[in-house]
Design an enzyme around this catalytic site. Structure first.
Site, mmCIF file in Angstrom:
data_model
loop_
_atom_site.group_PDB
_atom_site.id
_atom_site.type_symbol
_atom_site.label_atom_id
_atom_site.label_comp_id
_atom_site.label_asym_id
_atom_site.label_seq_id
_atom_site.Cartn_x
_atom_site.Cartn_y
_atom_site.Cartn_z
ATOM 1 N N ASP A 40 0.841 -1.195 0.000
ATOM 2 C CA ASP A 40 0.000 0.000 0.000
ATOM 3 C C ASP A 40 0.880 1.250 0.000
ATOM 4 O O ASP A 40 1.954 1.254 -0.609
ATOM 5 C CB ASP A 40 -0.939 -0.031 1.209
ATOM 6 C CG ASP A 40 -2.271 0.651 0.909
ATOM 7 O OD1 ASP A 40 -2.307 1.895 0.958
ATOM 8 O OD2 ASP A 40 -3.248 -0.050 0.621
ATOM 9 N N HIS A 79 -3.688 5.539 4.215
ATOM 10 C CA HIS A 79 -4.376 4.390 3.636
ATOM 11 C C HIS A 79 -3.762 3.065 4.093
ATOM 12 O O HIS A 79 -4.474 2.155 4.550
ATOM 13 C CB HIS A 79 -4.336 4.509 2.110
ATOM 14 C CG HIS A 79 -5.310 3.635 1.396
ATOM 15 N ND1 HIS A 79 -4.998 2.369 0.962
ATOM 16 C CD2 HIS A 79 -6.596 3.851 1.030
ATOM 17 C CE1 HIS A 79 -6.044 1.846 0.349
ATOM 18 N NE2 HIS A 79 -7.028 2.726 0.374
ATOM 19 N N SER A 122 -11.535 -0.719 -0.318
ATOM 20 C CA SER A 122 -10.237 -0.644 0.346
ATOM 21 C C SER A 122 -10.307 -1.150 1.765
ATOM 22 O O SER A 122 -9.355 -1.736 2.264
ATOM 23 C CB SER A 122 -9.734 0.799 0.374
ATOM 24 O OG SER A 122 -8.749 1.019 -0.590
#
Length: 534
Positions: free
Chosen positions: A204, A242, A411
């Site tokens: 990521d 994220h 996600s």
């Protein structure tokens, strides 16, 4: 073992079949004619896993703006069927060579840069004659193609994106992990809390390695952008939190009196920083999968994809399948990908359709598909969105509390499913990755708004909502422990009631009646919309 759908026939292949049936031309002649026409219409070309990719050069090479600047030339790729993708090419290419043929590269005017995934013959190379990666790939696939070269593709720099929710709601939320309640994770943890030997790799934007709910769970990782072993997030970049949010959902430090619980409490974590604000070469993702292979990862969580939908490069597909087939001491790693949030159909030649990938879509607290979630034959399962997770500590994060309640989309569903996958690997380490995929698909419960086809698949909801208790019951071969509190509410949860636990707090069911009424009132509309989407 479950199989991904095969790639759809290109328009050229359909034309060939028609021509052959009419006696107009042989397939070989038609392919040659199409290839010649494509090459005449473009500046350059290369072959990628049997696909002829026409390339238009858009300008001269210039230094990029990344932390490791290099000369990149902008190009436009045109795939069969008319899809186009903006990319850049640099000095390098990726080749796949026959075993034992590495020394022959020099005689072909090719310089070795470094290994990528040598176990399947992938190497990063450059042209000894000074051409760029596109020139080299085209030369190695032309009339003088060396016999030992299986594949040659320019190391394309393409823009990646994290599959976050399309928007972050401003509504205040209770600090409660309702998504784990929906999945009856406390029951699942009663069977197993995972094992420290189960390593889960998060590919990521990098992670906050010092987060109070993650620091004790982290093992060494990799930064494929800066080429070092520090996968710390880069401050100031878009979606900087994220990777940290994904890691928290998978295996946050649990039962420590701090923050949240992770899906696989005892599992270990490794982070790989692959995504930032700049286009990245496809070799970087191969590096990430090779790292997961080398550290013997059991599960690899990927909440990202290509910013411009494109066919997966064959070398990336080969790297994923190698990880799926040979990882985890030959049992195979479970490679999970988020479906994405572009409100479109995933085609059968994209990342999510790779044989070794388990593709995860997202449902909300009403067990309906989240807005903009992608759909298609490649959707295997759905999981609830993990809306509450770990956040970058300090001002870089979404919230001063070091936890975010604004995570969402596929996600957040993918790492929720990855935590469940970690529990399954821990409970049944002798099972192969393909066998565990089958268990998760076979034990999934029907999504209430799904309209499955004859094979039990819906393009939005896949084969259903992941069910960790049912999956663990199958691999362990015994009955789950009784629900604490028992009663009719427990029975409703076992039956997969669409409203069970919707947004509920521990010991409290917040708004169940309203959720049930809303679900019933919306059923006809949802089913109509599902039919339309199909």
């Amino acid at each position: 073992m479950r199989r991904k759908p095969t790639a759809v026939l290109s328009s050229a292949a359909l034309l060939l079949a028609a021509m052959a049936s009419d006696g107009l031309a042989s397939p070989r002649a038609a392919v040659h004619e199409e290839r010649e026409e494509a090459e005449e219409a473009s500046d350059a070309w290369f072959m990628d896993g049997g696909r002829h990719v026409a390339v238009e050069r858009l300008g001269p090479a210039a230094l990029g703006a990344s932390s490791t600047p290099r000369a990149l030339a902008p190009v436009r790729l045109r795939y069969p069927g008319g899809r186009t993708v903006e990319a850049s090419v640099g000095a390098t290419a990726i080749v796949e060579v026959e075993p034992g043929a590495l020394d022959a590269l020099g005689a072909a005017g090719v310089e070795l840069v470094r290994p990528l995934m040598p176990s399947i013959g992938l190497w990063l190379v450059r042209d000894a004659g000074g051409g760029d990666g596109l020139d080299l790939a085209q030369r190695l696939q032309g009339a003088a193609r060396p016999a030992f070269v299986r594949e040659a593709i320019p190391d394309l720099h393409v823009r990646l994106k994290a599959h976050g929710a399309p928007f972050a709601p401003d509504d205040p939320r209770l600090p409660d992990q309702w998504y784990f309640d929906d999945l009856r994770m406390q029951e699942a943890w009663g069977r197993t809390q995972g094992e420290a030997a189960t390593s889960i790799v998060v590919i990521d934007t990098g992670c906050d390695l010092d987060h109070p709910d993650l620091a004790a769970k982290m093992d060494p990782g990799l930064d494929v952008i800066d080429d070092d072993d520090d996968p710390t997030y880069q401050p100031g970049e878009q979606s900087v939190n994220h990777g940290t949010a994904c890691a928290g959902l998978i295996a946050a430090d649990t039962n420590n009196g701090v923050g949240i619980a992770g899906g696989c409490p005892a599992c270990r974590l490794r982070c790989v920083r692959l995504i930032d604000d700049e286009p990245r070469p496809i070799s970087a993702s191969v590096d990430a999968f090779e790292f997961a292979l080398q550290v013997n990862a059991a599960v690899v969580s990927n909440s990202w994809g290509y910013a411009d939908p494109m066919p997966v490069p064959r070398v990336v597909e080969a790297a994923i399948n190698r990880l799926f087939d040979a990882g985890r001491n030959g049992k195979g790693a479970l490679v999970l990908f988020a479906a994405g949030n572009d409100d479109r159909e995933i085609l059968d030649d994209e990342l999510q359709a790779v044989r070794g990938v388990l593709t995860v879509g997202a449902v909300n607290h009403l067990e309906d598909a989240t807005p903009y979630t992608n759909r298609g034959r490649s959707i295997d399962l759905v999981a609830p969105t993990g809306t509450l997770s770990t956040d970058i500590a300090g001002s870089e994060g979404d919230d001063a509390s070091d936890y975010t309640s604004r995570f969402g989309g596929t996600s957040s569903a993918c790492p929720v499913a990855a935590g469940v996958a970690g529990l399954l690997v821990s409970a049944a380490p002798e099972r192969t990755a393909g066998e565990l995929y089958d268990v998760m698909i076979r034990t999934a419960r029907l999504a209430p708004y799904a309209i499955p086809d004859e094979s039990g698949h819906d393009p939005l909801f896949g084969h259903g909502i992941i069910d960790p208790v049912a999956a663990l019951t199958e691999v362990l071969g015994d009955e789950p422990p009784p629900l604490s509190g028992g009663g009719e509410g427990a029975g409703d949860q076992r039956a997969g009631c669409a409203c069970a636990s919707a947004g509920a707090g521990s010991g409290e069911r917040r708004g169940l009646a309203a959720a049930a009424l809303l679900g019933l009132a919306a059923a006809a509309r949802r089913r109509g919309a599902a039919r339309a989407r199909r």
